[in-house]
Write an enzyme that holds these catalytic residues in place. Structure first.
Site, PDB file in Angstrom:
ATOM      1  N   ARG A   1     -10.453  16.736   6.701  1.00 39.33           N
ATOM      2  CA  ARG A   1     -11.279  17.074   5.515  1.00 39.33           C
ATOM      3  C   ARG A   1     -12.647  17.586   5.935  1.00 39.33           C
ATOM      4  NH1 ARG A   1     -10.348  11.338   2.819  1.00 39.33           N
ATOM      5  NH2 ARG A   1      -8.171  11.250   3.429  1.00 39.33           N
TER       6      ARG A   1
ATOM      7  N   GLY B   1     -10.204   2.854  12.631  1.00 35.54           N
ATOM      8  CA  GLY B   1      -9.608   3.362  13.871  1.00 35.54           C
ATOM      9  C   GLY B   1     -10.603   3.796  14.938  1.00 35.54           C
TER      10      GLY B   1
ATOM     11  N   GLY C   1     -12.401   6.475  10.425  1.00 34.55           N
ATOM     12  CA  GLY C   1     -10.987   6.527  10.798  1.00 34.55           C
ATOM     13  C   GLY C   1     -10.512   7.948  10.627  1.00 34.55           C
ATOM     14  N   ASN C   2      -9.294   8.083  10.158  1.00 38.41           N
ATOM     15  CA  ASN C   2      -8.774   9.388   9.845  1.00 38.41           C
ATOM     16  C   ASN C   2      -9.559   9.949   8.660  1.00 38.41           C
ATOM     17  OD1 ASN C   2      -7.071  11.451  10.101  1.00 38.41           O
ATOM     18  ND2 ASN C   2      -5.355  10.420   9.080  1.00 38.41           N
TER      19      ASN C   2
ATOM     20  N   LYS D   1       3.192   0.854   3.221  1.00 38.52           N
ATOM     21  CA  LYS D   1       2.872  -0.179   4.210  1.00 38.52           C
ATOM     22  C   LYS D   1       2.889  -1.521   3.510  1.00 38.52           C
ATOM     23  CE  LYS D   1      -0.506   2.658   6.527  1.00 38.52           C
ATOM     24  NZ  LYS D   1      -1.917   2.813   6.654  1.00 38.52           N
TER      25      LYS D   1
ATOM     26  N   HIS E   1     -12.554   3.597   0.065  1.00 41.75           N
ATOM     27  CA  HIS E   1     -12.577   2.594   1.157  1.00 41.75           C
ATOM     28  C   HIS E   1     -13.332   1.337   0.731  1.00 41.75           C
ATOM     29  CE1 HIS E   1     -12.407   6.123   4.246  1.00 41.75           C
ATOM     30  NE2 HIS E   1     -11.192   5.633   4.078  1.00 41.75           N
TER      31      HIS E   1
ATOM     32  N   GLU F   1      -8.172  -4.649   5.387  1.00 39.07           N
ATOM     33  CA  GLU F   1      -8.043  -4.407   3.948  1.00 39.07           C
ATOM     34  C   GLU F   1      -6.931  -5.258   3.345  1.00 39.07           C
ATOM     35  OE1 GLU F   1      -8.176  -0.388   5.400  1.00 39.07           O
ATOM     36  OE2 GLU F   1      -9.031   0.257   3.498  1.00 39.07           O
TER      37      GLU F   1
ATOM     38  N   ARG G   1      -2.657  -2.105  -3.403  1.00 38.74           N
ATOM     39  CA  ARG G   1      -3.818  -1.239  -3.242  1.00 38.74           C
ATOM     40  C   ARG G   1      -3.677  -0.112  -4.258  1.00 38.74           C
ATOM     41  NH1 ARG G   1      -4.778   3.592   0.892  1.00 38.74           N
ATOM     42  NH2 ARG G   1      -6.926   3.982   0.345  1.00 38.74           N
TER      43      ARG G   1
ATOM     44  N   ASN H   1       0.861  -1.178   0.000  1.00 34.11           N
ATOM     45  CA  ASN H   1       0.000   0.000   0.000  1.00 34.11           C
ATOM     46  C   ASN H   1       0.903   1.236   0.000  1.00 34.11           C
ATOM     47  OD1 ASN H   1      -1.762   2.068   0.535  1.00 34.11           O
ATOM     48  ND2 ASN H   1      -2.671   1.148   2.361  1.00 34.11           N
TER      49      ASN H   1
ATOM     50  N   GLY I   1     -14.132   3.742  14.655  1.00 32.02           N
ATOM     51  CA  GLY I   1     -15.293   2.849  14.727  1.00 32.02           C
ATOM     52  C   GLY I   1     -15.006   1.582  15.522  1.00 32.02           C
TER      53      GLY I   1
ATOM     54  N   PHE J   1      -8.493  11.730  16.606  1.00 28.48           N
ATOM     55  CA  PHE J   1      -9.672  11.670  17.471  1.00 28.48           C
ATOM     56  C   PHE J   1      -9.326  11.388  18.937  1.00 28.48           C
ATOM     57  CE2 PHE J   1     -11.803  11.533  13.421  1.00 28.48           C
ATOM     58  CZ  PHE J   1     -12.987  12.214  13.665  1.00 28.48           C
TER      59      PHE J   1
HETATM   60  P1  ADP Z   1      -6.591   5.765   8.409  1.00 32.00           P
HETATM   61  O1  ADP Z   1      -7.754   6.434   7.759  1.00 32.00           O
HETATM   62  O2  ADP Z   1      -5.354   6.617   8.441  1.00 32.00           O
HETATM   63  O3  ADP Z   1      -6.361   4.325   7.987  1.00 32.00           O
HETATM   64  P2  ADP Z   1      -7.430   4.633  10.943  1.00 32.00           P
HETATM   65  O4  ADP Z   1      -8.546   3.808  10.475  1.00 32.00           O
HETATM   66  O5  ADP Z   1      -6.214   3.960  11.485  1.00 32.00           O
HETATM   67  O6  ADP Z   1      -7.000   5.739   9.921  1.00 32.00           O
HETATM   68  O7  ADP Z   1      -8.011   5.596  12.085  1.00 32.00           O
HETATM   69  C1  ADP Z   1      -7.220   6.538  12.726  1.00 32.00           C
HETATM   70  C2  ADP Z   1      -8.096   7.348  13.692  1.00 32.00           C
HETATM   71  O8  ADP Z   1      -8.664   6.456  14.671  1.00 32.00           O
HETATM   72  C3  ADP Z   1      -7.300   8.388  14.449  1.00 32.00           C
HETATM   73  O9  ADP Z   1      -7.970   9.641  14.445  1.00 32.00           O
HETATM   74  C4  ADP Z   1      -7.267   7.834  15.843  1.00 32.00           C
HETATM   75  O10 ADP Z   1      -7.256   8.843  16.793  1.00 32.00           O
HETATM   76  C5  ADP Z   1      -8.561   7.049  15.936  1.00 32.00           C
HETATM   77  N1  ADP Z   1      -8.461   6.087  17.038  1.00 32.00           N
HETATM   78  C6  ADP Z   1      -7.641   5.027  17.147  1.00 32.00           C
HETATM   79  N2  ADP Z   1      -7.804   4.432  18.362  1.00 32.00           N
HETATM   80  C7  ADP Z   1      -8.723   5.158  19.036  1.00 32.00           C
HETATM   81  C8  ADP Z   1      -9.325   5.087  20.330  1.00 32.00           C
HETATM   82  N3  ADP Z   1      -8.991   4.140  21.190  1.00 32.00           N
HETATM   83  N4  ADP Z   1     -10.246   6.006  20.665  1.00 32.00           N
HETATM   84  C9  ADP Z   1     -10.583   6.973  19.791  1.00 32.00           C
HETATM   85  N5  ADP Z   1     -10.060   7.098  18.565  1.00 32.00           N
HETATM   86  C10 ADP Z   1      -9.150   6.216  18.187  1.00 32.00           C
END
Ligand code: ADP
Length: 400
Positions: free
Chosen positions: A241, A334, A210-211, A14, A180, A387, A91, A7, A336, A284
């Protein structure tokens, strides 16, 4: 067969090496700061000590060479020789309208991925560099492209067309593509397995938070509507965003602040979302910490994000004939997977539809489980996404 999943981002890469016999990850890692001072690899062979190597890496070719060397390193590597790699799965962010499925990469496929650089100028070029580098390092190994957009190619025109002059769809292919897709597809398959339903009959609302975040309405196992659009900027407010805004804000800001289109695009992609509202962070976890310390704007940012999610879930409920048709709402990625507060706030805020969280079941992180209470009108699940495994499965299917 062992499959290498790649990726590539603009300055990062990654990877995972997965033994498909048992679907076990045997090595994984991350290369950071490619082409920038301070490049390094963080490699881990499962069961061995993690290794960090700092080394100048001028491009993705250098980065992949270091990945290959790490994988076969006699001390911290995972395999004896690169000949053990049966195939590589990449990816690729944007497949445009050319790809509704993953494909084995050949010259025609490369041409189509290159053509789609026009609609994904930030995302496709690093993906192409990764493929080219793998082709030169592993010339006899089949490479497969798995597209973020492919799963969403089943959307009907009522959901993928924007109400702008039709000629712009014809001329520039301006439409909703959605992203996604690999994650939404993995979640769809996994939910069907957990609920014991035929995947071709399952109806879901899948929330990848996630992010970057997106929500998909899945009808009969296929994407029917999704919140990201022509680019990943559409839909929900995210880490940085804006998500959906009144499009008239763009020319207004350009005029008031004397900004170029590119500068406004940058603001909406990199300085907005929960970062823009809170002024604290795009992460987050930081926002949740700031909230608990009484930071008002962080609270506002979280409330806006959760309200965005609820409104899109509500909108996607209208895509079904009745709520009874919807098998589940599923959280992943992340936030969810990990934030019980966010999941509870979103679901309990949808009480008008008879949804209810089970506080005890929801009191966990990163597990696969049903988190709604038995009386909830629709089941709610939380499932960690994967993924890489989805990419490896598609790669194996296509090269076999
Ligand atoms: P990406 O879109 O970069 O793949 P991820 O799916 O890894 O992102 O999600 C990253 C986000 O998830 C970050 O904003 C992070 O703060 C949040 N996150 C990860 N663990 C937790 C947690 N325990 N509580 C709240 N938010 C979390």
């Amino acid at each position: 067969m062992k499959i290498l999943v790649i990726n590539c981002g603009s300055s990062s890469l990654k990877y995972q090496l997965i033994d498909m016999d048992g679907e076990k990850v045997i090595a994984k890692g991350l290369v950071e700061r490619i082409g920038i001072e301070g490049s390094r690899i963080k490699h881990e062979t499962i069961g061995k000590e993690k290794k960090v190597i700092e080394e100048p890496l001028k491009d993705h070719n250098d980065a992949l060479k270091l990945v290959m060397n790490s994988i076969v390193d006699p001390e911290f590597g995972a395999i004896k020789s690169l000949d053990e790699i049966g195939a590589v799965g990449h990816r690729v962010v944007h497949g445009g309208e050319d790809f509704a499925q993953s494909v084995v990469i050949d010259d025609n496929v490369m041409e189509a991925i290159n053509k789609n650089v026009e609609v994904a100028p930030l995302h496709n070029p690093p993906n192409i560099m990764g493929i080219e580098a793998c082709k030169s390092l592993l010339p006899n190994v089949k490479q497969v492209a798995v597209f973020d957009t492919a799963f969403h190619q089943t959307m009907p025109p009522i959901n993928y067309l924007y109400a702008i002059p039709y000629k712009f769809y014809e001329k520039y292919k301006i439409r909703r593509y959605g992203f996604h897709g690999t994650s939404h597809m993995y979640i769809t398959n996994r939910t069907a397995e957990i609920l014991g339903k035929d995947v071709n009959e399952i109806n879901l609302i899948t929330c990848h938070l996630g992010n970057g975040s997106s929500i998909t309405a899945v009808k009969n196992g296929k994407s029917y509507d999704t919140s990201m659009g022509f680019t990943p900027l559409d839909g929900l407010a995210m880490g940085t965003r804006s998500g959906i805004i009144d499009p008239a804000i763009v020319p207004y800001l350009m005029e008031k602040e004397h900004l170029s289109a590119e500068q406004v695009n940058n603001i909406l992609n990199k300085e907005s979302g929960v970062l823009g509202i809170s002024g604290v962070s795009s992460d987050f976890r930081d926002i949740e910490d700031a909230c608990s310390e009484g930071n008002e704007r962080s609270k506002l940012a979280l409330d806006i994000f959760e309200n965005n999610v609820r409104k899109i879930i509500g909108a996607y409920m209208t895509e079904f004939k009745s709520l009874d048709e919807i098998d589940a709402i599923v959280f992943t990625a992340g936030l969810g997977e990990n934030s019980k507060e966010t999941r509870a706030n979103i679901i309990n805020g949808l009480s008008a539809f008879g949804l209810k969280i089970d506080d005890e079941a929801n009191n966990m992180r990163g597990e696969e489980r049903i988190i709604s209470s038995p009386e909830s009108k629709i089941k709610v699940l939380s499932i960690p996404t994967n993924e890489e495994l989805m990419i490896a499965r598609d790669t194996l299917r296509l090269v076999k």
